[in-house]
Design an enzyme around this catalytic site. Structure first.
Site, mmCIF file in Angstrom:
data_model
loop_
_atom_site.group_PDB
_atom_site.id
_atom_site.type_symbol
_atom_site.label_atom_id
_atom_site.label_comp_id
_atom_site.label_asym_id
_atom_site.label_seq_id
_atom_site.Cartn_x
_atom_site.Cartn_y
_atom_site.Cartn_z
ATOM 1 C CB ALA A 129 -1.385 0.264 1.263
ATOM 2 C CG ASN A 131 3.733 9.672 8.349
ATOM 3 O OD1 ASN A 131 4.300 9.854 9.200
ATOM 4 N ND2 ASN A 131 4.025 8.942 6.997
ATOM 5 C CB THR A 132 -2.326 9.692 11.076
ATOM 6 O OG1 THR A 132 -2.510 9.711 9.690
ATOM 7 C CG2 THR A 132 -4.347 10.352 11.420
ATOM 8 C CB SER A 152 0.497 5.458 9.048
ATOM 9 O OG SER A 152 0.707 6.488 8.721
ATOM 10 C CB THR A 160 6.603 -3.776 9.966
ATOM 11 O OG1 THR A 160 8.002 -3.898 9.779
ATOM 12 C CG2 THR A 160 7.133 -5.176 11.400
ATOM 13 C CG ASN A 161 2.729 1.081 8.342
ATOM 14 O OD1 ASN A 161 4.179 2.098 7.386
ATOM 15 N ND2 ASN A 161 1.980 1.700 8.590
ATOM 16 C CG PHE A 206 -3.284 7.544 5.298
ATOM 17 C CD1 PHE A 206 -2.686 7.049 5.595
ATOM 18 C CD2 PHE A 206 -3.972 7.540 7.078
ATOM 19 C CE1 PHE A 206 -2.736 5.855 6.135
ATOM 20 C CE2 PHE A 206 -3.968 6.343 7.674
ATOM 21 C CZ PHE A 206 -2.893 5.744 7.357
#
Length: 347
Positions: free
Chosen positions: A66, A180-181, A178, A239-240, A119
């Protein structure tokens, strides 16, 4: 040719070049002559790599993670590059522009990326319409689901975006990891995951997976994954990206790191998960997979599927074909007749 082209492209802003790739894959790659060229150069198939996972047939274990096709507009073009599956998104219910720019950086010496995208996407309704044009597709399509930055009710935010894709996509991924949020990673806990998967199972019987961070404390990670599996998760993606900036020589002060710098950290987390959950759920490995040997090692450690992202940027469009050829060579070397025989043999 790609290394020469890449060196030229890397002179420009990373996000601008991504938009250029998006234009080519969504607007140009669908032309018959271009399709023929791409298929002849980048596509391959061998039944020894085909496997049934999550109740779905994957022509090979190499998927694109993704974040590359956030809006579901490049599916047909990416499908010409020989991937075994594509994961789209991350998608949120409402459109959002993401974080301020610049927000995507290359660390070329370390063959890594750092992103603080946040996102950015066109929202689930628009993206669902995009995917509906091509779905069902020739390979499995996953939908990576996130929550809006300003959502007051996280569970409701995930519920609303999931409902827009109930007739689209072959599997779903809940992205709680994530960096980044703001506060998103706080949702990686037993209580929220319990609620999340109970909610999801009210709406769909399709495979649902949890994507986790490489930065979690081990005990908390294991308990959270265990709860997800107990409440109906079909698998774990590990993993992320990481916010361990010590992995880079000159990191930016925000965003998550992917690519070769993440390799050992992500692999160690995956090993821990595999030791606990192999054969209890499907395991998907992503993070720093930068070679055939690394891909094969993750498979031997228990990954039924793997995902690439940063290595796609550095290696180029032949990545899936090259990785699959290398996997076949290693299967022959080790006396395996099929990829499934190699999954988890090192555990």
């Amino acid at each position: 040719m790609y290394p020469i082209i890449r060196d030229f492209l890397f002179r420009f802003d990373a996000e601008r070049i991504h938009h250029l790739a998006e234009f080519f894959l969504s607007k140009v790659a669908n032309k018959p002559f271009i399709q023929d060229v791409m298929l002849s150069n980048f596509f391959s198939y061998d039944p020894r790599l085909e496997n049934e996972v999550l109740g779905l047939k994957f022509p090979n274990p190499i998927g694109l993670g993704a974040g590359f096709d956030k809006n579901g507009v490049m599916v047909e073009g990416l499908g010409l590059l020989g991937f075994g599956y594509l994961e789209l998104g991350t998608v949120t219910k409402n459109p959002q522009s993401g974080n301020i720019k610049p927000r995507l950086w290359r660390h070329i010496d370390e063959q890594s990326l750092q992103n603080a995208m946040g996102f950015n996407n066109n929202g689930s309704r628009v993206i669902a319409k995009n995917i509906a044009k091509i779905y069902p597709f020739s390979i499995p399509i996953g939908i990576n689901l996130g929550k809006n930055k300003d959502a007051k009710d996280a569970l409701d935010s995930y519920s609303e975006v999931l409902k827009d894709f109930l007739d689209l996509g072959d599997y779903y991924v809940f992205n709680l990891s994530s960096p980044n949020t703001p506060n998103l990673r706080d949702l990686q806990n037993v209580d929220f995951v319990n609620e999340l998967f109970c909610m999801a199972r009210e709406f769909t019987k399709k495979p649902i997976l949890l994507k986790i961070s490489p930065d979690m404390e081990v005990d908390s990670m294991l308990k959270t994954c265990e709860m997800a599996i107990k409440k109906g998760a079909s698998g774990i993606i590990a993993t992320n990206t990481t916010i361990d900036y010590a992995l880079l020589k000159a990191p930016k002060d925000r965003g998550g790191i992917s690519g070769r710098a993440l390799r050992e950290k992500s692999k160690e987390v995956f090993k821990i998960l595999a030791q606990s959950f192999f054969k209890k759920t499907v395991l998907v490995s992503v993070g720093g997979i930068d070679s055939v040997d690394e891909a094969y090692e993750r498979i031997r450690l228990g990954a039924s599927l793997i995902q690439v992202f940063s290595h796609f940027i550095y290696h180029g469009p032949s990545l899936s074909k090259d990785l699959n050829a290398g996997l076949l060579e290693r299967l022959r070397r080790d006396g395996f007749d099929h990829i499934s025989q190699a999954v988890g043999v090192d555990l």
